[in-house]
Design a protein around this motif. Structure first.
Motif, PDB file in Angstrom:
ATOM      1  N   SER A  58      50.733  37.904  29.409  1.00 32.80           N
ATOM      2  CA  SER A  58      49.518  38.460  30.015  1.00 32.80           C
ATOM      3  C   SER A  58      49.276  37.882  31.408  1.00 32.80           C
ATOM      4  O   SER A  58      48.783  38.588  32.302  1.00 32.80           O
ATOM      5  N   ILE A  59      49.610  36.608  31.603  1.00 37.00           N
ATOM      6  CA  ILE A  59      49.454  35.987  32.922  1.00 37.00           C
ATOM      7  C   ILE A  59      50.431  36.614  33.914  1.00 37.00           C
ATOM      8  O   ILE A  59      50.073  36.951  35.049  1.00 37.00           O
ATOM      9  N   VAL A  60      51.674  36.772  33.486  1.00 37.66           N
ATOM     10  CA  VAL A  60      52.685  37.389  34.350  1.00 37.66           C
ATOM     11  C   VAL A  60      52.239  38.800  34.741  1.00 37.66           C
ATOM     12  O   VAL A  60      52.344  39.197  35.908  1.00 37.66           O
ATOM     13  N   GLU A  61      51.720  39.552  33.788  1.00 40.69           N
ATOM     14  CA  GLU A  61      51.320  40.930  34.074  1.00 40.69           C
ATOM     15  C   GLU A  61      50.096  40.987  34.989  1.00 40.69           C
ATOM     16  O   GLU A  61      49.979  41.899  35.811  1.00 40.69           O
ATOM     17  N   HIS A  62      49.189  40.016  34.859  1.00 39.61           N
ATOM     18  CA  HIS A  62      48.025  39.995  35.743  1.00 39.61           C
ATOM     19  C   HIS A  62      48.447  39.774  37.195  1.00 39.61           C
ATOM     20  O   HIS A  62      47.879  40.373  38.115  1.00 39.61           O
ATOM     21  N   TYR A  63      49.451  38.929  37.388  1.00 38.30           N
ATOM     22  CA  TYR A  63      49.934  38.632  38.738  1.00 38.30           C
ATOM     23  C   TYR A  63      51.228  39.387  39.049  1.00 38.30           C
ATOM     24  O   TYR A  63      52.011  38.945  39.897  1.00 38.30           O
TER      25      TYR A  63
END
Length: 292
Positions: free
Chosen positions: A259-264
């Motif tokens: 989810s962090i990778v997808e947010h950034y």
């Protein structure tokens, strides 16, 4: 400079320029371009946060999104400490309206922070101090249409700063602190002599969070009293053990990491960062795919 990454190191280098070339300082006023004073009043989108600036030497530095998020998380807590003392209204606004601030244990607090960041991005980024977690692609996009000259990486700050200060005559003259043309044959010798006299130092500044933060924040975040061996990325100095609860949460939870990778995601795409971290045993397994 578009600020948000590596600014402390950049200010240190510009300070060196000021010390050895006072005429450069006088010619431009502020050494570091401040976003809020660089708005082009003739830009139609200015009221929507879109700024346009044409400069002969306009640059920014970016950073790996995952490490930047962790650094921002601790920077925000440090900023809340100073706000508690110096800007009580800012502190009160975040303390009352940001959900994660009400969570008093880790890694639950960090998880809540990430969730709020993802679910209410615009609202969350509107809080002073919390904007440290803004994406770099979002930050740079505010300047769409400007003549951005150079994008460097913080991970290679020393090498990329040298590239920036030597990439063309205008940037070389401006960031090397000379307003006078320098003969081509003299450039290399001049730079070598300066490096000998004042070795470049691009170490990223680390806050001493343990002593600077409010005591309850130090405890919540996982800093231990008497331990002064943690830097501002939540990593033990002289160690590759990412042993604070925020890192452990990411390392132990594939869904959280994804989810962090997808947010950034746009930061990974635009600036060419890898979504896999072999040294941490992390590999993105979500549904997003790189366009190249």
């Amino acid at each position: 400079q578009i600020v948000k990454t590596g600014s402390s190191s950049i200010r240190a280098e510009l300070k060196k320029i000021k010390e050895r070339a006072p005429e450069f300082d006088k010619s431009v006023g502020e050494l570091k371009t401040d976003i809020h004073t660089s708005i082009n009043e003739n830009t139609p989108d200015a009221t929507r946060g879109h700024y346009k600036l044409q400069s002969d030497c306009f640059f920014t530095f970016v950073r790996d999104p995952l490490h930047r998020l962790i650094s921002a998380y601790f920077t925000i807590h440090f900023g809340m400490t100073t706000a508690f003392k110096d800007r009580p209204r800012v502190y009160k606004n975040i303390a009352q309206n940001a959900r994660f601030w009400k969570v008093k244990t880790e890694p639950e607090r960090f998880r809540s922070f990430v969730q709020e960041l993802q679910e209410q991005t615009n609202r969350f980024m509107s809080f002073d101090i919390i904007f440290h977690a803004v994406s770099m692609s979002g930050q740079v996009s505010n300047w769409f249409g400007s003549g951005l000259t150079f994008i460097g990486r913080q991970e290679r700050f020393s090498d990329h700063w040298d590239l920036l200060t030597n990439q063309d005559e205008v940037c070389r003259r401006a960031l090397a602190g000379s307003s006078d043309p320098v003969a081509e044959a003299d450039k290399k010798e001049q730079q070598q002599q300066y490096h000998k006299q004042q070795p470049l130092s691009h170490e990223m500044n680390s806050f001493n969070y343990l002593h600077a933060m409010l005591p309850d924040l130090s405890e919540i975040l996982g800093f231990r009293t008497g331990n002064n061996n943690t830097n501002n990325e939540g990593r033990r100095k002289s160690s590759k053990n990412y042993d604070l609860p925020q890192w452990k949460a990411i390392l132990d939870d594939q869904e959280l990491f994804n989810s962090i990778v997808e947010h950034y995601w746009q930061d990974y795409v635009c600036f060419g960062y890898n979504t896999s971290y072999p040294d941490l045993g992390l590999n993105y397994t979500g549904n997003y795919t790189m366009p190249y």
